[in-house]
Write an enzyme that holds these catalytic residues in place. Structure first.
Site, PDB file in Angstrom:
ATOM      1  N   CYS A 178       0.827  -1.210   0.000  1.00  6.63           N
ATOM      2  CA  CYS A 178       0.000   0.000   0.000  1.00  6.63           C
ATOM      3  C   CYS A 178       0.864   1.264   0.000  1.00  6.63           C
ATOM      4  O   CYS A 178       0.401   2.337  -0.348  1.00  6.63           O
ATOM      5  CB  CYS A 178      -0.947  -0.013   1.196  1.00  6.63           C
ATOM      6  SG  CYS A 178      -0.109  -0.259   2.745  1.00  6.63           S
ATOM      7  N   ALA A 195     -20.812  -1.540  17.141  1.00 13.88           N
ATOM      8  CA  ALA A 195     -20.517  -2.317  15.929  1.00 13.88           C
ATOM      9  C   ALA A 195     -20.099  -1.388  14.793  1.00 13.88           C
ATOM     10  O   ALA A 195     -20.310  -1.680  13.622  1.00 13.88           O
ATOM     11  CB  ALA A 195     -21.734  -3.145  15.535  1.00 13.88           C
ATOM     12  N   ARG A 217       4.199   1.330  -1.364  1.00  9.54           N
ATOM     13  CA  ARG A 217       5.339   1.315  -2.291  1.00  9.54           C
ATOM     14  C   ARG A 217       5.054   0.505  -3.545  1.00  9.54           C
ATOM     15  O   ARG A 217       4.294  -0.475  -3.519  1.00  9.54           O
ATOM     16  CB  ARG A 217       6.584   0.766  -1.597  1.00  9.54           C
ATOM     17  CG  ARG A 217       6.518  -0.727  -1.290  1.00  9.54           C
ATOM     18  CD  ARG A 217       7.756  -1.224  -0.563  1.00  9.54           C
ATOM     19  NE  ARG A 217       7.767  -0.760   0.813  1.00  9.54           N
ATOM     20  CZ  ARG A 217       8.663   0.049   1.330  1.00  9.54           C
ATOM     21  NH1 ARG A 217       9.652   0.483   0.576  1.00  9.54           N
ATOM     22  NH2 ARG A 217       8.599   0.430   2.585  1.00  9.54           N
TER      23      ARG A 217
END
Lengths: 269, 419
Positions: B56, B195, B58
């Site tokens: 994410c 939640a 490189r």
């Protein structure tokens, strides 16, 4: 063999086990984990041989003298440590428990080895069992004491958010608690059996049971009994550790001051 | 190394340090795109071997090249393909050659180049990069060996140092603290309040870590049910929270409630019902879900976001202290690879081959009477020279750098020249 060469070799083994345990604590993946129980085992074998030689020299059980009694205490600590290690598989406790094995063994080798003439009735297999169980109980309570200290340290670290090396290496509170329970259970069973055997014999051969040693042993058994009973009812946490430490205070007082100065029948010097 | 070997290692990359997010997004390669990217860079003859490491943060292209200016051509190829201005692509890129390229990969695999120092995920991503390249038949001896070396180095760093030991994320720290109270959490009851995003993240992490008894309490029943079903947990109706509290060993607060949802009195009551058995409260909500002072109760351990951030900062410092040890391990592993790569050059290989033959010749000559040795020596040298002439010529004249490396490696292997 008054120099106790084998005894000192055992101390050396215990010291090496302590070093291996420290290395394992600092670097858990150092592959030295097997070395600690192996060295303790070797030390125990040498130590046992030394106790045998000591018994032969005395022509009596080795714990007739203060040195012999302390040395046997060290040996029992070693046995209790191995049992604890095999039962709970927690290597991290090693560095904190092994010094007690080492110091008591060395103490046993340095303390006087000349025994007083055996008191009436202090011979035979039942007497030997009574003393051996008593010393085993003290060894188990010693470990309970150390584990309680470790519990309080870990609890303090958790509350103060101190997440350093010791925090990451020490077992979880629940695990320490379980180990402590094992130690106290073993100790209490051994002490109770020792007391029952001792009282049964004393009622036959002595005119009175009013001996400070017996009183302290009964109080000690009551304290640890209370501890186990409270634990069974859900009592957990630092209070258990503190009560365990108090119980050990009684054990130490009974083993030193009472043994040496107050008791007439349970005297080792 | 460049002076010794004819082939050059190259690295062209874009990462969070050099390129803006907009550029990184354009040059990012998905697993599906990597085979095509490898095909493109090899089709143009820019590289003879190639591996692309895509995470994410490189996009890094590793290659074996045999001509100058490959990095510029590669940048141009990528920018044209991804519709990016060349200047922008070049400005955000970084370039390494030979030992520096290999060193960078080893650092990446060890997590030393990651945003979260020492993170473990990147090691798997380096492995995946090698697998994808192998499947695309884009690797040969050099990059294969370099990536295997990097993975081995990454593993060593993680096992021999503390760099990956201390958690950095808030939920992981919470987990570690709870583990230090209860030991194994798999048999404990974990109650997650809320939640939403944080609650879902924590519940999923707990489920992934092996927690069997997960309970979700949420104001909106439908959302709570959905999360509970996803993690195979149980739903606790919001109105029954007080009743569910004593059963929970670990309670995690993640709601958006403006008021505390668990009061000190409720915890006191729960502890009475639990007969003092320990409870662990992890407050990941802002504002807090648990009333202040809960942690003062006997056998109750309570942590808020500030506590966890403090621990995260301390853990970051601990990891940083491990960097010199990690670097030393990397250099050790890197030296192994570079030594091997250096030996792949033709000249040292031919010299080694000649030395090996001379060694065999001398061993045989020792068994011949001394007076006849000179005659036999000349005879043996003549055969060796004729035998080696053609292979040497072919090795020297090979123009494809990677094929040359493959052949050199084969010679070294067959004649055991690395022994």
């Amino acid at each position: 063999m008054s120099f106790h060469l084998l005894g000192w070799l055992a101390v050396l083994c215990y010291a090496a086990a302590e070093a291996a345990a420290i290395v394992s604590l600092v670097s858990p993946r150092s592959r030295l984990a097997w070395l600690t129980p192996a060295l303790i085992g070797a030390g125990l074998a040498l130590h046992f041989r030394d106790l045998l030689l000591r018994a032969r020299a005395l022509n009596s059980v080795p714990y007739r003298t203060l040195g012999g009694s302390v040395s046997l205490f060290g040996w029992m600590l070693g046995i209790a440590f191995l049992v604890l290690l095999l039962r709970h598989r927690e290597q991290a406790i090693g560095p904190f428990l092994i010094p007690f094995i080492m110091l008591t063994t060395a103490g046993g080798l340095l303390l006087p080895d000349a025994g007083s003439p055996p008191a009436e009735g202090t011979h035979g297999a039942l007497f030997a069992l009574h003393v051996t169980l008593g010393i085993l109980a003290y060894a188990a309570f010693t470990f309970s004491f150390v584990l309680s200290i470790l519990y309080l340290i870990q609890d303090r670290q958790l509350r103060r958010r101190q997440t350093g090396l010791l925090f990451s290496r020490l077992p979880a509170l629940e695990v320490i608690s379980r180990m402590n329970r094992t130690s106290v259970t073993v100790g209490l069973c051994a002490l109770t059996c020792s007391l029952v055997i001792g009282l049964a014999r004393a009622s036959v051969i002595w005119t009175t049971l009013a001996d400070p040693k017996i009183t302290f042993a009964v109080v000690t058994a009551m304290v640890y009994g209370l501890l186990l009973w409270k634990q069974r009812r859900g009592w957990q946490g630092p209070k258990v550790a503190i009560l365990s430490i108090l119980g050990f205070g009684l054990v130490m007082f009974s083993y030193t001051i009472v043994n040496v100065y107050l008791s007439r029948a349970h005297r080792f010097r | 190394m460049n002076g010794v070997s004819e082939a050059k290692l190259l690295l062209l990359g874009w990462n969070f340090r050099t390129a803006a997010m907009a550029v990184r997004e354009r040059v990012a390669f998905s697993s599906e795109e990597i085979p095509e990217a490898l095909e493109r860079i090899r089709a143009d003859g820019l590289v003879t071997e190639g591996v692309i490491v895509a995470t994410c943060n490189r996009s890094e292209i590793y290659g074996v090249v045999e001509r100058e200016g490959a990095s510029e051509s590669l940048t141009r190829l990528i920018s044209e393909w991804r519709g990016l201005d060349f200047g922008e692509a070049a400005a955000g890129s970084f370039y390494r050659e030979d030992a520096e390229a290999a060193r960078h990969l080893f650092r990446v695999a060890a997590g030393l180049d990651s945003l979260a120092l020492g993170e473990s995920e990147v090691l798997g991503q380096v492995r995946t990069a090698l697998r994808l390249a192998r499947e695309a038949r884009a690797t040969r001896a050099v990059l294969h060996r370099m990536f295997e070396g990097a993975v081995a180095a990454g593993k060593r760093v993680r096992t021999e140092t503390e760099i990956a030991r201390h958690p950095l994320s808030v939920p992981s720290i919470g987990f570690e603290l709870a583990t230090k109270v209860f030991g194994d959490l798999s048999e404990r009851t974990i109650l997650v309040l809320g939640a939403g995003e944080t609650g879902t993240l924590f519940a999923e992490q707990a489920s992934g870590a092996g927690a069997h008894d997960l309970r979700i309490a949420n104001r909106s029943r439908a959302r709570g049910e959905e999360l509970a079903a996803r993690i195979r947990g149980k739903l606790v109706p919001w109105e029954e929270l007080a009743r569910a509290l004593p059963e929970a060993d670990v309670v995690v607060g993640t709601t958006a409630s403006p008021e505390p949802v668990v009061t000190k009195a409720a915890v006191e009551a729960a502890m009475r019902e639990r007969r003092g058995r320990p409870m662990f409260f992890l407050d990941l909500a802002m504002p807090r879900d648990f009333e202040a002072g809960i942690g003062d109760l006997y056998n109750v351990y309570a942590y808020g976001l500030d506590d966890l951030r403090e621990v995260a900062e301390e853990n970051r410092r601990r990891r940083s202290r491990e960097v010199p040890r990690a670097e030393a391990i990397l250099e050790e592993e890197l030296a192994k690879f570079l030594g091997w790569f250096g030996n792949l050059a033709v000249i040292p290989t031919l010299t080694g081959l000649q030395a090996r033959l001379a060694q065999l010749r001398d061993a045989e000559l020792a068994r011949i009477p001394e007076g006849e040795r000179e005659r036999y020596r000349a005879f043996a040298d003549s055969i060796a020279a004729k035998l080696l002439h053609e292979p040497m010529r072919r090795l020297k004249s090979e123009t494809d750098a990677s094929r040359k490396l493959d052949r050199v490696e084969a010679v070294r292997h067959l004649f055991d020249l690395d022994a």
